[in-house]
Design a protein around this motif. Structure first.
Motif, PDB file in Angstrom:
ATOM      1  N   ILE A 160       0.862  -1.171   0.196  1.00  0.00           N
ATOM      2  CA  ILE A 160      -0.028  -0.164   0.190  1.00  0.00           C
ATOM      3  C   ILE A 160       0.844   1.249  -0.064  1.00  0.00           C
ATOM      4  N   HIS A 161       0.091   2.561  -0.457  1.00  0.00           N
ATOM      5  CA  HIS A 161       1.245   3.730  -0.639  1.00  0.00           C
ATOM      6  C   HIS A 161       0.195   4.830  -0.178  1.00  0.00           C
ATOM      7  N   LYS A 162       0.669   5.147   0.812  1.00  0.00           N
ATOM      8  CA  LYS A 162       0.018   6.657   1.494  1.00  0.00           C
ATOM      9  C   LYS A 162       0.701   7.769   1.207  1.00  0.00           C
ATOM     10  N   GLY A 163       2.050   7.757   0.969  1.00  0.00           N
ATOM     11  CA  GLY A 163       2.804   8.763   0.627  1.00  0.00           C
ATOM     12  C   GLY A 163       3.513   9.743   1.920  1.00  0.00           C
ATOM     13  N   ILE A 164       4.505  10.318   1.465  1.00  0.00           N
ATOM     14  CA  ILE A 164       5.197  11.323   2.664  1.00  0.00           C
ATOM     15  C   ILE A 164       4.963  12.549   2.046  1.00  0.00           C
ATOM     16  N   HIS A 165       4.796  13.427   3.054  1.00  0.00           N
ATOM     17  CA  HIS A 165       4.676  14.825   2.675  1.00  0.00           C
ATOM     18  C   HIS A 165       5.484  15.731   3.641  1.00  0.00           C
ATOM     19  N   ILE A 166       6.666  16.558   3.331  1.00  0.00           N
ATOM     20  CA  ILE A 166       7.571  17.263   4.121  1.00  0.00           C
ATOM     21  C   ILE A 166       7.131  18.684   3.881  1.00  0.00           C
ATOM     22  N   ASN A 167       6.568  19.509   4.725  1.00  0.00           N
ATOM     23  CA  ASN A 167       6.444  21.144   4.314  1.00  0.00           C
ATOM     24  C   ASN A 167       7.454  21.833   4.385  1.00  0.00           C
ATOM     25  N   ASP A 168       7.426  23.139   3.982  1.00  0.00           N
ATOM     26  CA  ASP A 168       8.630  24.095   3.839  1.00  0.00           C
ATOM     27  C   ASP A 168       9.349  24.236   5.085  1.00  0.00           C
ATOM     28  N   ASN A 169      10.795  24.626   4.951  1.00  0.00           N
ATOM     29  CA  ASN A 169      11.371  24.630   6.149  1.00  0.00           C
ATOM     30  C   ASN A 169      11.474  23.974   7.161  1.00  0.00           C
ATOM     31  N   VAL A 170      12.148  22.771   6.894  1.00  0.00           N
ATOM     32  CA  VAL A 170      12.319  21.663   7.886  1.00  0.00           C
ATOM     33  C   VAL A 170      13.650  21.244   7.564  1.00  0.00           C
ATOM     34  N   TRP A 171      14.116  20.994   8.969  1.00  0.00           N
ATOM     35  CA  TRP A 171      15.481  20.263   9.261  1.00  0.00           C
ATOM     36  C   TRP A 171      15.572  19.150   9.641  1.00  0.00           C
ATOM     37  N   ILE A 172      15.831  18.153   8.823  1.00  0.00           N
ATOM     38  CA  ILE A 172      15.926  16.805   9.362  1.00  0.00           C
ATOM     39  C   ILE A 172      17.340  16.453   9.577  1.00  0.00           C
ATOM     40  N   GLY A 173      17.686  15.578  10.565  1.00  0.00           N
ATOM     41  CA  GLY A 173      19.017  15.134  11.017  1.00  0.00           C
ATOM     42  C   GLY A 173      19.499  14.159  10.468  1.00  0.00           C
ATOM     43  N   SER A 174      20.895  13.624  10.608  1.00  0.00           N
ATOM     44  CA  SER A 174      21.327  12.442   9.841  1.00  0.00           C
ATOM     45  C   SER A 174      20.874  11.062  10.376  1.00  0.00           C
ATOM     46  N   ASN A 175      20.834  10.212   9.419  1.00  0.00           N
ATOM     47  CA  ASN A 175      20.600   8.842  10.049  1.00  0.00           C
ATOM     48  C   ASN A 175      19.130   8.619  10.646  1.00  0.00           C
ATOM     49  N   ILE A 176      18.099   9.274   9.983  1.00  0.00           N
ATOM     50  CA  ILE A 176      16.703   9.358  10.173  1.00  0.00           C
ATOM     51  C   ILE A 176      16.187   8.250   9.187  1.00  0.00           C
TER      52      ILE A 176
END
Length: 217
Positions: A160-176
């Motif tokens: 199944i596929h629901k999707g991923i949505h990342i909005n503007d101005n986000v900082w995501i660290g390493s190894n996530i």
């Protein structure tokens, strides 16, 4: 192009210009086959780009050394202006051989980047907003396997596929790791090594160190 730091020596600037020109020349060869392209495209050494007719790029897009960009998708791979895909990063919507379902694809907006050694599985839709920074060794998977029918193998039950949505101005660290069905609000910071398996509201500092959990299924 971005202006080089004035404090650098002349020889260092020449080295940077020479390296950049080589990437631009590679990019000129790639641009001929893309669905859409605007401005300069920088392509690193030993970069593998397939099904180019499904790929759209804006200005100053960078595919760094050893990255793998697989275009085969129903909604294309769309890269906005000033997007960087880090060294040895894979973007894969579909099987290499075109078997099974064809994946949805990826949209990454202006001034966003994915760090080196990352994996983006965009069989389901992945949308990344503007000014998003994703650190190295990130994993984004827009797909889940069905496993409820015990009489069948998990592999045979499909996905199944629901999707991923990342909005503007986000900082995501390493190894996530970001799993299918997640929306991340704008202004959010996600700590390194976190597992993201639920929606995160805007302007949130999120820390999840992958606590061990098990139960009978």
């Amino acid at each position: 192009m971005v202006k080089i730091n004035d404090s650098l020596s002349r020889i260092t600037k020449i080295q940077i210009y020479f390296m950049s020109m080589n990437k631009i020349l590679r990019g000129l060869g790639v641009k001929l086959f893309l669905k859409k392209s605007r401005g300069l495209l920088f392509v690193g050494k030993r970069t593998h780009i397939t099904h180019k007719q499904y790929i759209e790029v804006g200005k100053n897009v960078k595919f760094e050394d050893l990255s793998e960009i697989q275009g085969l998708s129903i909604n294309n791979l769309q890269f906005g202006n000033n997007v960087t895909i880090g060294r040895n990063t894979q973007i894969r919507p579909s099987s290499y051989y075109g078997v099974g379902e064809i994946g949805y694809g990826l949209k990454i907006s202006d001034n966003s980047s994915i760090g080196p050694n990352s994996y983006v599985g965009c069989a389901g839709p992945i949308n990344i907003g503007k000014n998003v920074m994703i650190g190295p060794n990130a994993t984004l998977i827009a797909e889940n396997h069905n496993f409820k029918e015990k009489s069948k193998s998990i592999k045979s039950q499909g996905v199944i596929h629901k999707g991923i949505h990342i909005n503007d101005n986000v900082w995501i660290g390493s190894n996530i790791t970001i799993l299918d069905g997640v929306t991340i609000g704008s202004g959010t910071v996600i700590a390194a090594t976190s597992l993201v398996n639920k929606d995160i509201p805007q302007n949130t500092l999120y820390i999840n160190k992958k606590n061990v959990y098990s139960k009978n299924i």
